[in-house]
Write a protein that holds these residues in place. Structure first.
Motif, PDB file in Angstrom:
ATOM      1  N   PRO A 229      13.870  22.135 -11.498  1.00 25.59           N
ATOM      2  CA  PRO A 229      13.824  23.402 -10.758  1.00 25.59           C
ATOM      3  C   PRO A 229      12.410  23.728 -10.282  1.00 25.59           C
ATOM      4  CG  PRO A 229      14.117  23.803 -13.103  1.00 25.59           C
ATOM      5  CD  PRO A 229      14.169  22.314 -12.895  1.00 25.59           C
ATOM      6  N   ALA A 230      12.334  24.314  -9.095  1.00 28.90           N
ATOM      7  CA  ALA A 230      11.052  24.768  -8.557  1.00 28.90           C
ATOM      8  C   ALA A 230      10.717  26.117  -9.176  1.00 28.90           C
ATOM      9  CB  ALA A 230      11.137  24.886  -7.041  1.00 28.90           C
ATOM     10  N   VAL A 231       9.434  26.344  -9.413  1.00 31.81           N
ATOM     11  CA  VAL A 231       8.990  27.586 -10.018  1.00 31.81           C
ATOM     12  C   VAL A 231       8.030  28.282  -9.069  1.00 31.81           C
ATOM     13  CG1 VAL A 231       7.776  28.581 -11.973  1.00 31.81           C
ATOM     14  CG2 VAL A 231       9.233  26.588 -12.321  1.00 31.81           C
TER      15      VAL A 231
ATOM     16  N   VAL B 218       9.422  22.503  -2.517  1.00 33.82           N
ATOM     17  CA  VAL B 218      10.797  22.107  -2.782  1.00 33.82           C
ATOM     18  C   VAL B 218      10.998  20.720  -2.190  1.00 33.82           C
ATOM     19  CG1 VAL B 218      13.210  22.651  -2.359  1.00 33.82           C
ATOM     20  CG2 VAL B 218      11.564  24.493  -2.728  1.00 33.82           C
ATOM     21  N   CYS B 219      11.471  19.776  -3.005  1.00 31.02           N
ATOM     22  CA  CYS B 219      11.668  18.407  -2.542  1.00 31.02           C
ATOM     23  C   CYS B 219      13.143  18.040  -2.532  1.00 31.02           C
ATOM     24  CB  CYS B 219      10.909  17.441  -3.442  1.00 31.02           C
ATOM     25  SG  CYS B 219       9.123  17.698  -3.405  1.00 31.02           S
ATOM     26  N   THR B 220      13.526  17.299  -1.518  1.00 27.46           N
ATOM     27  CA  THR B 220      14.871  16.768  -1.376  1.00 27.46           C
ATOM     28  C   THR B 220      14.737  15.285  -1.052  1.00 27.46           C
ATOM     29  OG1 THR B 220      15.011  17.114   1.011  1.00 27.46           O
ATOM     30  CG2 THR B 220      15.606  18.991  -0.394  1.00 27.46           C
ATOM     31  N   PRO B 221      15.834  14.561  -0.944  1.00 34.26           N
ATOM     32  CA  PRO B 221      15.733  13.148  -0.550  1.00 34.26           C
ATOM     33  C   PRO B 221      15.079  12.956   0.824  1.00 34.26           C
ATOM     34  CG  PRO B 221      17.882  13.578  -1.491  1.00 34.26           C
ATOM     35  CD  PRO B 221      17.195  14.916  -1.353  1.00 34.26           C
TER      36      PRO B 221
ATOM     37  N   CYS C  92       9.469  16.694   1.090  1.00 28.61           N
ATOM     38  CA  CYS C  92       9.097  17.949   0.453  1.00 28.61           C
ATOM     39  C   CYS C  92       8.632  18.952   1.503  1.00 28.61           C
ATOM     40  CB  CYS C  92       7.967  17.730  -0.547  1.00 28.61           C
ATOM     41  SG  CYS C  92       8.450  16.670  -1.920  1.00 28.61           S
ATOM     42  N   ALA C  93       8.930  20.205   1.242  1.00 29.32           N
ATOM     43  CA  ALA C  93       8.503  21.281   2.132  1.00 29.32           C
ATOM     44  C   ALA C  93       7.942  22.423   1.293  1.00 29.32           C
ATOM     45  CB  ALA C  93       9.660  21.775   2.969  1.00 29.32           C
ATOM     46  N   ALA C  94       6.715  22.794   1.589  1.00 29.66           N
ATOM     47  CA  ALA C  94       6.106  23.915   0.889  1.00 29.66           C
ATOM     48  C   ALA C  94       6.496  25.199   1.607  1.00 29.66           C
ATOM     49  CB  ALA C  94       4.596  23.763   0.856  1.00 29.66           C
ATOM     50  N   PRO C  95       6.706  26.284   0.890  1.00 28.62           N
ATOM     51  CA  PRO C  95       7.046  27.548   1.546  1.00 28.62           C
ATOM     52  C   PRO C  95       5.868  28.042   2.401  1.00 28.62           C
ATOM     53  CG  PRO C  95       6.735  27.868  -0.822  1.00 28.62           C
ATOM     54  CD  PRO C  95       6.658  26.402  -0.555  1.00 28.62           C
ATOM     55  N   GLU C  96       6.204  28.690   3.509  1.00 30.89           N
ATOM     56  CA  GLU C  96       5.172  29.224   4.380  1.00 30.89           C
ATOM     57  C   GLU C  96       4.463  30.395   3.700  1.00 30.89           C
ATOM     58  OE1 GLU C  96       6.203  30.067   8.412  1.00 30.89           O
ATOM     59  OE2 GLU C  96       7.668  28.438   8.442  1.00 30.89           O
ATOM     60  N   ARG C  97       3.181  30.497   3.902  1.00 36.98           N
ATOM     61  CA  ARG C  97       2.407  31.603   3.348  1.00 36.98           C
ATOM     62  C   ARG C  97       2.426  32.761   4.335  1.00 36.98           C
ATOM     63  NH1 ARG C  97       0.727  30.434  -1.626  1.00 36.98           N
ATOM     64  NH2 ARG C  97       0.100  28.298  -1.959  1.00 36.98           N
ATOM     65  N   THR C  98       2.624  33.950   3.840  1.00 38.68           N
ATOM     66  CA  THR C  98       2.647  35.121   4.729  1.00 38.68           C
ATOM     67  C   THR C  98       1.424  35.967   4.523  1.00 38.68           C
ATOM     68  OG1 THR C  98       3.939  36.330   3.100  1.00 38.68           O
ATOM     69  CG2 THR C  98       5.135  35.198   4.843  1.00 38.68           C
TER      70      THR C  98
END
Length: 58
Positions: free
Chosen positions: A39-41, A46-49, A52-58
């Motif tokens: 699980p991501a914390v 977040v990685c998938t097959p 990986c994609a990091a959430p955008e910073r606001t």
């Protein structure tokens, strides 16, 4: 029906011919055993097959 003596991931199998539900259950258990979910914390990437994609910073 699945082909007789189905072996999945060179580790688990079912002898003889079985219905799709049996083979699907076997696929699910092999997937769960060999590819555990981490699980991501917080803001962790977040990685998938597909990568990986990091959430955008606001």
């Amino acid at each position: 029906m699945a082909k007789a003596d189905s072996v999945i991931d060179d580790r688990d199998g079912v002898p003889g011919a079985h219905g799709g539900d049996t083979v699907l259950d076997l696929l699910g258990s092999v997937w769960t055993d060999t590819r555990p979910v981490t699980p991501a914390v917080g803001d962790a990437p977040v990685c998938t097959p597909d990568g990986c994609a990091a959430p955008e910073r606001t």
